[in-house]
Write a protein that holds these residues in place. Structure first.
Motif, PDB file in Angstrom:
ATOM      1  N   ARG A  40       0.829  -1.207   0.000  1.00  0.00           N
ATOM      2  CA  ARG A  40       0.000   0.000   0.000  1.00  0.00           C
ATOM      3  C   ARG A  40       0.864   1.257   0.000  1.00  0.00           C
ATOM      4  O   ARG A  40       0.508   2.273  -0.606  1.00  0.00           O
ATOM      5  CB  ARG A  40      -0.932  -0.008   1.220  1.00  0.00           C
ATOM      6  N   ARG A  41       2.019   1.173   0.680  1.00  0.00           N
ATOM      7  CA  ARG A  41       2.888   2.340   0.796  1.00  0.00           C
ATOM      8  C   ARG A  41       3.750   2.554  -0.450  1.00  0.00           C
ATOM      9  O   ARG A  41       4.024   3.697  -0.820  1.00  0.00           O
ATOM     10  CB  ARG A  41       3.805   2.210   2.015  1.00  0.00           C
ATOM     11  N   ILE A  42       4.178   1.466  -1.102  1.00  0.00           N
ATOM     12  CA  ILE A  42       5.180   1.629  -2.156  1.00  0.00           C
ATOM     13  C   ILE A  42       4.654   1.385  -3.570  1.00  0.00           C
ATOM     14  O   ILE A  42       5.245   1.864  -4.539  1.00  0.00           O
ATOM     15  CB  ILE A  42       6.391   0.712  -1.905  1.00  0.00           C
ATOM     16  N   ALA A  43       3.557   0.655  -3.709  1.00  0.00           N
ATOM     17  CA  ALA A  43       3.065   0.331  -5.052  1.00  0.00           C
ATOM     18  C   ALA A  43       2.381   1.550  -5.672  1.00  0.00           C
ATOM     19  O   ALA A  43       1.664   2.284  -4.983  1.00  0.00           O
ATOM     20  CB  ALA A  43       2.096  -0.843  -4.996  1.00  0.00           C
ATOM     21  N   PRO A  44       2.563   1.777  -6.961  1.00  0.00           N
ATOM     22  CA  PRO A  44       1.808   2.843  -7.635  1.00  0.00           C
ATOM     23  C   PRO A  44       0.314   2.608  -7.479  1.00  0.00           C
ATOM     24  O   PRO A  44      -0.144   1.451  -7.444  1.00  0.00           O
ATOM     25  CB  PRO A  44       2.252   2.696  -9.102  1.00  0.00           C
ATOM     26  N   ALA A  45      -0.440   3.681  -7.403  1.00  0.00           N
ATOM     27  CA  ALA A  45      -1.880   3.574  -7.132  1.00  0.00           C
ATOM     28  C   ALA A  45      -2.593   2.707  -8.166  1.00  0.00           C
ATOM     29  O   ALA A  45      -3.463   1.894  -7.821  1.00  0.00           O
ATOM     30  CB  ALA A  45      -2.502   4.967  -7.097  1.00  0.00           C
ATOM     31  N   ARG A  46      -2.246   2.870  -9.428  1.00  0.00           N
ATOM     32  CA  ARG A  46      -2.915   2.095 -10.474  1.00  0.00           C
ATOM     33  C   ARG A  46      -2.607   0.599 -10.337  1.00  0.00           C
ATOM     34  O   ARG A  46      -3.488  -0.243 -10.494  1.00  0.00           O
ATOM     35  CB  ARG A  46      -2.489   2.598 -11.857  1.00  0.00           C
ATOM     36  N   ALA A  47      -1.364   0.294 -10.002  1.00  0.00           N
ATOM     37  CA  ALA A  47      -0.974  -1.109  -9.832  1.00  0.00           C
ATOM     38  C   ALA A  47      -1.673  -1.721  -8.621  1.00  0.00           C
ATOM     39  O   ALA A  47      -2.126  -2.873  -8.669  1.00  0.00           O
ATOM     40  CB  ALA A  47       0.544  -1.224  -9.688  1.00  0.00           C
ATOM     41  N   PHE A  48      -1.772  -0.961  -7.537  1.00  0.00           N
ATOM     42  CA  PHE A  48      -2.442  -1.482  -6.349  1.00  0.00           C
ATOM     43  C   PHE A  48      -3.922  -1.695  -6.633  1.00  0.00           C
ATOM     44  O   PHE A  48      -4.520  -2.699  -6.213  1.00  0.00           O
ATOM     45  CB  PHE A  48      -2.264  -0.523  -5.171  1.00  0.00           C
ATOM     46  N   ASP A  49      -4.529  -0.775  -7.359  1.00  0.00           N
ATOM     47  CA  ASP A  49      -5.939  -0.907  -7.731  1.00  0.00           C
ATOM     48  C   ASP A  49      -6.160  -2.186  -8.542  1.00  0.00           C
ATOM     49  O   ASP A  49      -7.117  -2.931  -8.299  1.00  0.00           O
ATOM     50  CB  ASP A  49      -6.363   0.317  -8.536  1.00  0.00           C
TER      51      ASP A  49
END
Length: 272
Positions: free
Chosen positions: A252-261
């Protein structure tokens, strides 16, 4: 010879799962432990844990239990706010009445308990309030929007309150478990206005959740983290509990928002 009385811990939602494991772990660690549940008559006595009936949605019940603990033991060192409910369904399928009931337990019940113990802890100049949150307190989860909202509320309340009371010797900490192998999924409230449009996707989510829960952490492992938070001489604001929670916290802290989504949708077998 001067003796020091054991620290006293009060655990809500202690009849099963994480709460039950926490009472046993704290008792083994030397705490005097009081567990609570709506109906403790079904709980077998023993293991050094006392039990009291408690309804966290009732001001009177909360005040009575805290008063009984203080009258009997003269102190209350640790409060573990563990009582909570889950609810199954898309947000659109869940009525406002159900949502209010969910918040009354998961959020307002926690706040009631906290307000009831704070005057004593603040006056004594010491105390720990440990709020059992979840990875749902910092990540989204489809078909759990209302539950996730309660855990996000717990996160914000806990961290903000800790700043208010820290100078009085009281700490407010969060424990964030990932999936735990309990009956949480089976005991969830079912949405009272199910809609056909969500039926298939809701069913997929329920399958994913069952698989995830059965492969989840042992409640005893989460209880050990709670016990650590209770006794840690240099407490952290939050404690993740279990490998999944730790991994998700980092992502959650390091992944790009789009990738986490995308990872959230993949995990829940959703299509774009």
């Amino acid at each position: 010879m001067k003796t020091t009385s054991p620290q006293v811990a009060l655990v809500t939602g202690a009849s099963s799962g994480i709460g039950k494991a926490t009472t046993l772990t704290l008792a083994h660690a030397g705490f005097t432990v009081i567990g609570t549940s709506r109906d403790t008559s079904r709980i077998a006595p023993g293991n050094g844990v006392a039990f009291l009936d408690l309804d966290v949605t009732s001001d009177e019940s909360v005040a009575s239990v805290v008063e009984q603990v203080l009258e009997r033991f003269g102190r209350l060192d640790v409060l573990v706010n563990n009582a909570g409910l889950g609810i199954d369904g898309a947000a659109e399928e869940i009525s406002m009445a159900q949502t209010q009931s969910l918040f009354d337990v998961n959020v307002f019940g926690l706040i009631r308990m906290t307000k009831a113990v704070l005057p004593h802890m603040r006056t004594r100049g010491s105390g720990r309030i440990i709020n059992v949150s979840s990875v749902a307190g910092f990540v989204p989860n489809p078909f759990m929007a209302n539950y996730v909202a309660t855990k996000h509320a717990v996160e914000g309340y806990s961290e903000s309150l800790d700043h208010e009371v820290r100078e009085y010797g009281v700490r407010v900490l969060r424990v964030q478990p990932g999936p735990v192998n309990t009956s949480f999924d089976a005991n969830q409230i079912q949405a009272d206005t199910p809609l056909a449009v969500y039926a298939h996707r809701r069913g997929v989510f329920e399958d994913v959740m069952r698989e995830t829960m059965r492969g989840g952490e042992d409640p005893a492992d989460v209880a050990k983290v709670i016990a650590t938070a209770a006794a840690d001489p240099k407490p952290k604001l939050r404690y993740t509990a279990g490998s999944t929670a730790a991994r998700v916290s980092v992502l959650r802290r390091i992944a790009p928002a789009r990738a986490f989504d995308r990872s959230v949708r993949k995990l829940n077998r959703m299509v774009d």
